[in-house]
Design a protein around this motif. Sequence first.
Motif, PDB file in Angstrom:
ATOM      1  N   LEU A 292     -88.034-134.254  31.682  1.00  0.00           N
ATOM      2  CA  LEU A 292     -87.392-135.353  30.941  1.00  0.00           C
ATOM      3  C   LEU A 292     -86.095-134.878  30.295  1.00  0.00           C
ATOM      4  CD1 LEU A 292     -90.421-137.065  29.129  1.00  0.00           C
ATOM      5  CD2 LEU A 292     -89.305-137.769  31.255  1.00  0.00           C
ATOM      6  N   LYS A 295     -83.434-134.401  33.123  1.00  0.00           N
ATOM      7  CA  LYS A 295     -82.965-135.645  33.739  1.00  0.00           C
ATOM      8  C   LYS A 295     -82.280-136.574  32.750  1.00  0.00           C
ATOM      9  CE  LYS A 295     -84.690-139.884  35.875  1.00  0.00           C
ATOM     10  NZ  LYS A 295     -85.906-140.659  36.250  1.00  0.00           N
ATOM     11  N   ASN A 296     -82.926-136.820  31.623  1.00  0.00           N
ATOM     12  CA  ASN A 296     -82.466-137.878  30.716  1.00  0.00           C
ATOM     13  C   ASN A 296     -81.420-137.438  29.706  1.00  0.00           C
ATOM     14  OD1 ASN A 296     -85.839-138.879  30.841  1.00  0.00           O
ATOM     15  ND2 ASN A 296     -84.187-140.044  31.759  1.00  0.00           N
ATOM     16  N   GLU A 347     -91.127-141.968  31.001  1.00  0.00           N
ATOM     17  CA  GLU A 347     -89.866-141.656  30.344  1.00  0.00           C
ATOM     18  C   GLU A 347     -89.884-141.983  28.858  1.00  0.00           C
ATOM     19  OE1 GLU A 347     -86.662-143.465  32.530  1.00  0.00           O
ATOM     20  OE2 GLU A 347     -86.514-141.711  33.835  1.00  0.00           O
ATOM     21  N   ASN A 350     -89.988-139.357  25.962  1.00  0.00           N
ATOM     22  CA  ASN A 350     -88.816-138.727  25.351  1.00  0.00           C
ATOM     23  C   ASN A 350     -88.823-138.866  23.833  1.00  0.00           C
ATOM     24  OD1 ASN A 350     -86.679-137.627  27.311  1.00  0.00           O
ATOM     25  ND2 ASN A 350     -87.209-139.569  28.282  1.00  0.00           N
ATOM     26  N   ASN A 421     -80.356-145.909  32.613  1.00  0.00           N
ATOM     27  CA  ASN A 421     -80.935-144.742  31.923  1.00  0.00           C
ATOM     28  C   ASN A 421     -81.139-144.972  30.427  1.00  0.00           C
ATOM     29  OD1 ASN A 421     -80.977-143.063  34.300  1.00  0.00           O
ATOM     30  ND2 ASN A 421     -78.783-142.785  34.052  1.00  0.00           N
ATOM     31  N   LEU A 423     -83.413-146.528  27.675  1.00  0.00           N
ATOM     32  CA  LEU A 423     -84.787-147.017  27.554  1.00  0.00           C
ATOM     33  C   LEU A 423     -84.868-148.152  26.539  1.00  0.00           C
ATOM     34  CD1 LEU A 423     -86.575-143.532  27.330  1.00  0.00           C
ATOM     35  CD2 LEU A 423     -85.946-144.810  29.396  1.00  0.00           C
TER      36      LEU A 423
END
Length: 533
Positions: A292, A295-296, A347, A350, A421, A423
């Motif tokens: 996470l 990627k994020n 996700e 996070n 991307n 959230l």
Amino acid sequence: MCIIVGVKKQGFHEDEYYSYYSSNRTAGLFVTDRQWQDIDTIKDEFVVIPGEGFNYSLVATVQSWDVHPPLYYDILHTACSIVPRLFSKWLGIAVNMIAFVIAWFLFLKVMDLLRVSDITRLLVLAIWGFNPMTMSFIMFTRMYMWMTVFVICCALLHIRLLQAARAVESSIFLSDRKSMFIFWLRYMLPVMACSYLGFLTHYYYLIFFVFMGMCFTIWLLFRRSGNREKSLRRIIEALIYVISCAVSLGLALITYPSAAAHIFAGYRGTEAISEFSTISNFPQRILFFAGLLNKNVFAGSFWAIALVMLVIFIVLRIRVSSEYIMLVITGVAFFTVVAKTGLLLGETSNRYEMPVYWLFILVTVTALELALGEIALRIETGKLFSLEIKEKVEIASKALLYIFCAFMIVWGLACDISGNNILFLYREEGAKVSYARDNKDEAVVILYNSATPDKVWWITNEILEYSKVYFVSQENDAPLDDEIIVNADKLIVYVADDENTDKMLGMLVDCNENIDKAEEVGHEENWTTYELN
């Protein structure tokens, strides 16, 4: 940019509904069977009604039934009390934007103390500020942005305390009683205040605080040795620090006694303890949360950057300050413990690590700058290279740093503007709310699963568009005889996932001579919307 992204937010996570409910509860949410419920009665549970504003004792009571401390809910309740009867995403976003501004300036002060260069400070702040995860948790009406405030503040105050202790090498507390008290008042009292407020915001703050405190205590005890008298003083200084911190946490427990039960007996506390004691899933969990982060937060670049930095620092034997060592150890320890105990929710997990994402961004950028600068310096001091080559290497090292930072900033901006991307926006719910608004005068039936009635409130955004709704348990298949239902020309039906769904829809069609078909018009997690006509 927060406002631009906020406009895109069209729906709510179920925990966001709980934030409004537990901050502003009136009589309590409940579902009935075969009864109408007025929407104003439902809405009153999510807003402050006149005469109930600034009721912080109620907030603490409601939170004592759950698993979180009350400070964030007090802040949200304050915002809702200022504008009673308003249920809006902007209240939660505004509260988090305030936290973001505070965190921004605290982050700037951290970099001031670390003597980060002006241009690098600007780059780091831009990367963190525009980062899609930072923006996501400004959009998320929960306590994580406020927890970030106290995590950054904790780091800032401990760096400040360490540097003050270093400045008065002979003794930080015990030169005389007056100077001891002044030092304590100036440097320790803010640490205590921060730990008190941080603990009452989220219990995970305690993890960061404990590891930061351990690092500082070890540094305090083992910094450059002197005579025996000084060693004894260091032990006493460390005890004063530890006792002061313990007192602040003790005061938090006295203020909010339910905290102990939440941590050691509550369902989330016992889950976390159970997960922490299970060794077998450790690699899986670390890889999940590290994925996470990669990627994020870093757009897939973290692993490569971290590996290169590690090799360079080891090969060149680059030394860093005690402040950075304290930050890195604390950040990695927090990340590891939280990865071992946090819920695996895709996700949205996070949220648990987000309060230290700023630290990973700071360390990554400054480590890259230090490594590139060290390489350039080694070449400049060497005799095998011409002056022209040395100048080009210096320019290239700065260019690499700026290219990486520019990539991170542009990627973050692109995510913010497009909404990709980010959230907790739930942009697909805009059409569902519009559908509800267009049919606000129709008869509405909610077929709920009696095993999970609380999931009714996951569609609150749509329910609040109607004037009233009719609740029906899917376990009760007796024929309906309500006059409004049996005589309606059209029914809007929200059906929870259940094995009785087809049977209950058939019962609704059969009880009304004006209706002969059920058409699916929408679907979301756990719920499907039908139009019967």
